[in-house]
Design an enzyme around this catalytic site. Structure first.
Site, PDB file in Angstrom:
ATOM      1  N   TYR A 354      50.499  56.368  24.081  1.00 50.54           N
ATOM      2  CA  TYR A 354      50.964  55.379  23.105  1.00 50.54           C
ATOM      3  C   TYR A 354      52.276  55.866  22.493  1.00 50.54           C
ATOM      4  O   TYR A 354      52.373  56.970  21.978  1.00 50.54           O
ATOM      5  CB  TYR A 354      49.884  55.230  22.032  1.00 50.54           C
ATOM      6  CG  TYR A 354      50.018  54.064  21.066  1.00 50.54           C
ATOM      7  CD1 TYR A 354      51.165  53.280  20.982  1.00 50.54           C
ATOM      8  CD2 TYR A 354      48.964  53.739  20.213  1.00 50.54           C
ATOM      9  CE1 TYR A 354      51.259  52.217  20.104  1.00 50.54           C
ATOM     10  CE2 TYR A 354      49.038  52.674  19.325  1.00 50.54           C
ATOM     11  CZ  TYR A 354      50.200  51.924  19.264  1.00 50.54           C
ATOM     12  OH  TYR A 354      50.291  50.871  18.375  1.00 50.54           O
ATOM     13  N   CYS A 355      53.309  55.030  22.585  1.00 47.12           N
ATOM     14  CA  CYS A 355      54.601  55.296  21.944  1.00 47.12           C
ATOM     15  C   CYS A 355      55.170  56.637  22.417  1.00 47.12           C
ATOM     16  O   CYS A 355      55.322  56.871  23.603  1.00 47.12           O
ATOM     17  CB  CYS A 355      54.448  55.228  20.429  1.00 47.12           C
ATOM     18  SG  CYS A 355      56.005  55.295  19.505  1.00 47.12           S
ATOM     19  N   VAL A 356      55.442  57.573  21.498  1.00 43.67           N
ATOM     20  CA  VAL A 356      56.068  58.838  21.868  1.00 43.67           C
ATOM     21  C   VAL A 356      55.194  59.637  22.820  1.00 43.67           C
ATOM     22  O   VAL A 356      55.701  60.352  23.697  1.00 43.67           O
ATOM     23  CB  VAL A 356      56.399  59.653  20.598  1.00 43.67           C
ATOM     24  CG1 VAL A 356      55.161  59.938  19.787  1.00 43.67           C
ATOM     25  CG2 VAL A 356      57.088  60.949  20.934  1.00 43.67           C
TER      26      VAL A 356
END
Length: 621
Positions: A354-356
């Protein structure tokens, strides 16, 4: 605070005694039609004195506590930087200024033409005013009831619109400088909204008169509490407790390192998919965004679908993590994958980033491919994650040399306090996440809501300073992840073009942190089968959208679109959550099942675990 001029919050709140004695009293007298009594004047004066005393007490605290002088919420730190950018560039030439004045006068005439004097001699609207500009900040009818307030907010909207137009038309600016100036201009104009100032806001004025200033007293209490904690509050933090009403899915911490804890959730089905799932949430936030409550929890839902779910809970950085770099997060992902494989005696796992952590998962997959260990990951899913940062959106405004230098200066202890990151993300949506709460919390004195999502948003984590600088420089600024072998991780060159792992990519249609166009570009770099799904809403609501909520929609395209625009042109819209589409895709990768027994049930007979979920790391500050 700083020595660079008056603090805008001080100007707003240090003068409330004058409000009471010299401003609100005449308004109160005019609204009642009768002179204020001596008792009324005493009440207003007492309110003003109380506000002044509260502010002076806070200032005294600052003088006796040097650490408090570096309040993370200090708006002058951010506004000064914005103003420095802004002053570097002329906004309008004399001809534009003249045209602006003429257009403004025409707008004033248009607005004033819709008002006249009523039977009592007071100004009033001639029917429902049809004002040229609308904005939800000024949706309350009181902004239109009196010509003064109508002119105030219409002039503000007119000027904000024209300044934005001038930035778009300025000559001699590079694309990145123009985008930076757009962001800075919006930040300043949002702060300058008349809604943010008591005497210019009719809703605040009316509330103040109704409560005889008690809203300002309560608002001052909220403001000072936030200044002391160094962070803007959005919600009632006392309403939530980890493991009781948030992060409540049952499970056990089964593995722990200095960087993360690994949670395994307890099964609720008799059989489970043979291939387990490990979720890597972003370490810039707490993992429980995916386990907010029983109705919103992606974790609980995935467990109910018959998946053995593991969650990584990252440790909030402290001085002991001053030397942590990106390589350490990649190694941590590989360590979690290997631990799960060994624990359950399986060949591979499904992985979500998720994301980074999705960006990092891409590097992990590239590393495994380069080392011939790609079979350790059966499939990869990316939630709003970027690998190509050329179109990374407004966060690119924070990666020039000045910004990077400021971030480094704020990380003297080897880590960046999470409150700075919270302030940065709030600035991306200043009206919604800053000024809306300045008005409701500080000016109107309203009670905080008990909202789990807002509580999570304010539950910040610290970041290792070296990693953060490396991430902003190598990825956001220099975009090296998409250059074959431009980066090395754990001594191995990284080429994400090697990745052939079956991949599911979810992007948010309205995502301002990881824009859909940026997320899409993973298609240009991975070489294996990839399914792209565009979900309604943004970075959080687009992900956390359980099927039972029946909210939003998602789009798929079974063709071969080469760009996001082509994807949208040929996309099929589906109502509701994309989660069922994902679980169908996951089962297509491997639908073999095994009994949910032995170590599939964490903490069972003969299984040594560390502690109950959600574990200790999620609560460290």
């Amino acid at each position: 605070m700083t020595d660079d001029g008056p603090d805008p919050f001080t100007n707003m709140f240090e003068a409330p005694a004058k409000f009471a004695r010299t401003m609100f009293a005449p308004f109160a007298e005019a609204s009642s039609g009768t002179p204020l009594s001596a008792e009324d004047m005493r009440e207003w004066t007492a309110v003003g004195a109380k506000l002044q005393g509260m502010w002076l007490e806070y200032q005294t605290e600052q003088l006796t506590n040097p650490q408090a002088l570096a309040a993370y919420m200090d708006p002058t730190r951010w506004m000064k930087l914005a103003q420095d950018w802004y002053r570097q560039m002329p906004i309008a030439n004399p001809a534009q200024q003249q045209a602006l004045m003429q257009e403004g006068m025409a707008m004033w005439q248009q607005v004033l033409g819709q008002y006249g004097l009523g039977p009592d001699g007071q100004p009033e609207a001639k029917g429902e005013p049809d004002l040229p500009r609308t904005d939800r900040r000024f949706a309350d009818p009181r902004w239109r009831a009196h010509p003064a307030y109508a002119l105030i907010h219409q002039t503000y909207l007119f000027l904000a619109e024209r300044v934005a137009d001038m930035v778009d038309k300025m000559e001699g600016l590079s694309d990145d400088k123009r985008e930076q100036l757009r962001f800075t201009t919006r930040t300043i104009t949002e702060a300058a909204s008349p809604a943010n100032f008591p005497l210019l806001n009719p809703v605040v004025m009316e509330r103040t008169l109704e409560t005889r200033g008690e809203n300002l007293v309560k608002g001052m209490e909220h403001l000072l509490a936030d200044l002391r904690r160094g962070q803007l509050s959005h919600t009632d933090a006392s309403a939530f407790k980890l493991g009781e009403n948030i992060a409540v899915t049952p499970g056990k911490v089964v593995h722990e390192t200095p960087m993360y804890q690994l949670i395994q959730y307890s099964p609720t089905t008799e059989t489970v998919l043979d291939v387990p799932l490990v979720i890597f949430p972003p370490w810039i936030n707490r993992f429980y965004i995916l386990d907010l409550n029983a109705k919103k929890s992606f974790v609980r839902w995935a467990v109910e679908q018959g998946i053995t779910v593991f969650m990584v809970s990252w440790k909030s950085a402290d001085a002991s993590m001053k030397n942590v770099i990106w390589d350490d997060y990649v190694r941590a992902q590989m360590d979690a994958i290997d631990h799960i494989r060994e624990r359950l005696d399986v060949k591979h796992v499904h992985a979500i980033g998720y994301c980074v952590s999705g960006t990092t998962l891409a590097a992990t997959l590239a590393l495994l491919h380069r080392r011939g260990e790609q079979d350790k990951v059966k499939s990869a899913t990316f939630f709003t994650a970027q690998v190509d940062f050329e179109k990374a959106g407004e966060l690119l405004n924070f990666v020039d040399d000045n910004q990077l230098g400021m971030v480094k200066a704020m990380s003297a202890d080897g880590y960046l306090d999470g409150r700075y990151m919270a302030a940065t993300f709030n600035m991306l949506r200043g009206t919604d996440l800053i000024w809306n709460y300045v008005v409701s919390n500080y000016l109107l004195g309203e009670d905080y809501p008990a909202f789990d999502l807002l509580h999570w948003n304010g539950d910040v984590t610290n970041l290792p300073a070296k990693w953060h600088q490396q991430y902003l420089t190598d990825l956001y600024r220099d975009n090296k992840l998409v250059e074959a072998d431009a980066l090395s991780v754990d001594g191995t060159p990284v080429d994400i073009g090697l990745v052939k792992t079956p991949t599911y990519v979810q992007a948010g249609k309205e995502d301002h942190i990881a824009p859909a166009e940026s997320v899409w570009r993973i298609n240009d770099h991975f070489s294996g089968p990839l399914k792209f799904v565009l979900a309604g809403s943004g970075h959080i609501a687009g992900v956390v959208n359980p099927p039972d909520a029946k909210k939003y929609q998602y789009w798929t395209n079974d063709g071969s679109p080469r760009t996001l625009a082509e994807f949208r042109e040929g996309a099929e819209e589906h109502p509701g959550s994309w989660w069922p589409d994902w679980i169908d895709w996951l089962r297509q990768q491997d639908d073999a099942t095994v009994p949910a027994k032995g170590k599939r049930k964490p903490g069972g007979k003969g299984d040594t675990v560390i502690e109950d979920a959600p574990g200790r790391y999620v609560s460290t500050r």
